[in-house]
Design a protein around this motif. Sequence first.
Motif, PDB file in Angstrom:
ATOM      1  N   THR A  66       1.079  -1.218   0.012  1.00 48.00           N
ATOM      2  CA  THR A  66       0.328   0.227   0.323  1.00 48.00           C
ATOM      3  C   THR A  66       0.657   1.159   0.016  1.00 48.00           C
ATOM      4  O   THR A  66       0.402   2.063   0.046  1.00 48.00           O
ATOM      5  N   PRO A  97      -7.798  -3.859   2.023  1.00 47.62           N
ATOM      6  CA  PRO A  97      -6.959  -2.319   1.945  1.00 47.62           C
ATOM      7  C   PRO A  97      -8.128  -2.132   0.513  1.00 47.62           C
ATOM      8  O   PRO A  97      -7.106  -1.173  -0.362  1.00 47.62           O
ATOM      9  N   ILE A  99      -9.683  -2.796  -0.802  1.00 44.96           N
ATOM     10  CA  ILE A  99     -10.875  -2.394  -1.333  1.00 44.96           C
ATOM     11  C   ILE A  99     -10.834  -0.957  -1.663  1.00 44.96           C
ATOM     12  O   ILE A  99     -11.501  -0.092  -2.367  1.00 44.96           O
ATOM     13  N   ALA A 100      -9.895   0.265  -1.034  1.00 45.00           N
ATOM     14  CA  ALA A 100      -9.597   1.638  -1.274  1.00 45.00           C
ATOM     15  C   ALA A 100      -8.824   2.226  -2.416  1.00 45.00           C
ATOM     16  O   ALA A 100      -9.267   2.853  -2.780  1.00 45.00           O
ATOM     17  N   SER A 101      -8.546   1.077  -3.900  1.00 49.89           N
ATOM     18  CA  SER A 101      -8.561   1.013  -4.953  1.00 49.89           C
ATOM     19  C   SER A 101      -8.930   2.085  -5.648  1.00 49.89           C
ATOM     20  O   SER A 101      -7.989   2.510  -6.164  1.00 49.89           O
ATOM     21  N   ARG A 102     -10.036   2.381  -5.253  1.00 48.91           N
ATOM     22  CA  ARG A 102     -10.552   3.039  -6.011  1.00 48.91           C
ATOM     23  C   ARG A 102     -11.199   4.240  -5.509  1.00 48.91           C
ATOM     24  O   ARG A 102     -11.856   5.315  -6.466  1.00 48.91           O
ATOM     25  N   ALA A 103     -10.134   4.894  -4.483  1.00 41.52           N
ATOM     26  CA  ALA A 103     -10.846   5.829  -3.568  1.00 41.52           C
ATOM     27  C   ALA A 103      -9.543   6.530  -3.742  1.00 41.52           C
ATOM     28  O   ALA A 103      -9.562   7.632  -2.667  1.00 41.52           O
ATOM     29  N   TYR A 104      -8.048   6.360  -3.990  1.00 41.69           N
ATOM     30  CA  TYR A 104      -7.133   7.072  -3.848  1.00 41.69           C
ATOM     31  C   TYR A 104      -6.706   7.860  -4.809  1.00 41.69           C
ATOM     32  O   TYR A 104      -6.304   8.799  -4.559  1.00 41.69           O
ATOM     33  N   ARG A 107      -7.132  12.253  -3.467  1.00 43.45           N
ATOM     34  CA  ARG A 107      -8.035  12.961  -2.611  1.00 43.45           C
ATOM     35  C   ARG A 107      -6.732  13.543  -1.150  1.00 43.45           C
ATOM     36  O   ARG A 107      -7.454  13.566  -1.442  1.00 43.45           O
ATOM     37  N   ASN A 246     -11.591  -7.846  -4.074  1.00 39.87           N
ATOM     38  CA  ASN A 246     -11.213  -7.383  -5.232  1.00 39.87           C
ATOM     39  C   ASN A 246     -11.618  -8.410  -5.859  1.00 39.87           C
ATOM     40  O   ASN A 246     -10.031  -8.505  -7.361  1.00 39.87           O
TER      41      ASN A 246
END
Length: 255
Positions: A66, A97, A99-104, A107, A246
Motif C-alpha cells: 500500500t 486494503p 477496497i480503497a483502490s478506487r478511492a486513492y 484524494r 477485489n
Amino acid sequence: MTDTANIPRVVLVGLASCFGCQINITNVEKHLMDVLGQIDMRYWQLTSSDPMPEDIDVAVIEGAVTTEEAKRTVEDLRSRAGVVMTIGACANTAGIPGIASRAYDGRQHEVYGEHVPALVEDIAFVPQAVHDVVEVDYEVPCCPIDPMDFVKTLQNALYGSNVYRHSSTLCGECKRNERGCFFGRETLCLGLVTRSGCGARCPNLGRPCNGCAGLSPDANVESARHAAEKSNIDVRAFDSALEIFNMIGMGEQRV
C-alpha cells in the motif's frame, strides 16, 4: 551447538494487514516447534524488532502493498530470496486494503491542496497484491489462513513440490460435502467464482462463501451474475460482494 549452515533461512514480513494470519500460525502449537526446527527463523516482524538480515532463502509475506516503501520492501525481498511465499487474502488479492483502490486517486490533493505532506504522498498508493509487484512462488489463500495449509505450503517451499494448485471453483467442494446450495434459498454466495481448496469451510458452518480465496481461473463471472439474477438476488449486490476481496472486473469473460 546446532549447525545452521544448511538450514533454510526464513523471514516473515508483515505489510498492510491485521496480522491475523501471522497470529494464526501460532495456533498450530502441536506442530509449531517441529516446523521451526526445520528452519533458521532469521526475522519475524510480529515477534521481534531485530533488523532484517541480509541472507534469506525463503521470504514469507503477509499483507497488501500500500506504500512505495512496501513496494521497495517486496522488491528487495524478491531480489534476495530464492522463494517468495505470500499468506492470506491481503497479500494474495490486496484483501480489505484493496477496497480503497478506487478511492486513492486525487484524494490527497482534495484534502491538502497543492502542499501534500511527503508521508501522505507515500501512503497515497493504490493497494496491490504482492504478485502484482513481484513474482510469487507459493500462496496460502483465505482470510485468515488455515495454519495447517501454511505448514504444508512451507514444506513445499522448503523442499520443492509439483503439487497442482486448485483452479476449480468452490461449488465443487461444496457439492462433495453434500451441502445445500445457498442460491436455492435466495442467498448470495460467492462459491460460484471463488477458487477452491479450503474445503468449503464457511458453507460447512452454514455461512455463504465471501470469496476470501480469490477469483478462480475457471470462474465465469457473467454466468454467475445470471445465476444470481435467476435466484432473485440483486446483481448489484453480487458485484458489491466481489469488491470485498477485489474480484470485481477480473472475470467479465472466462479467464
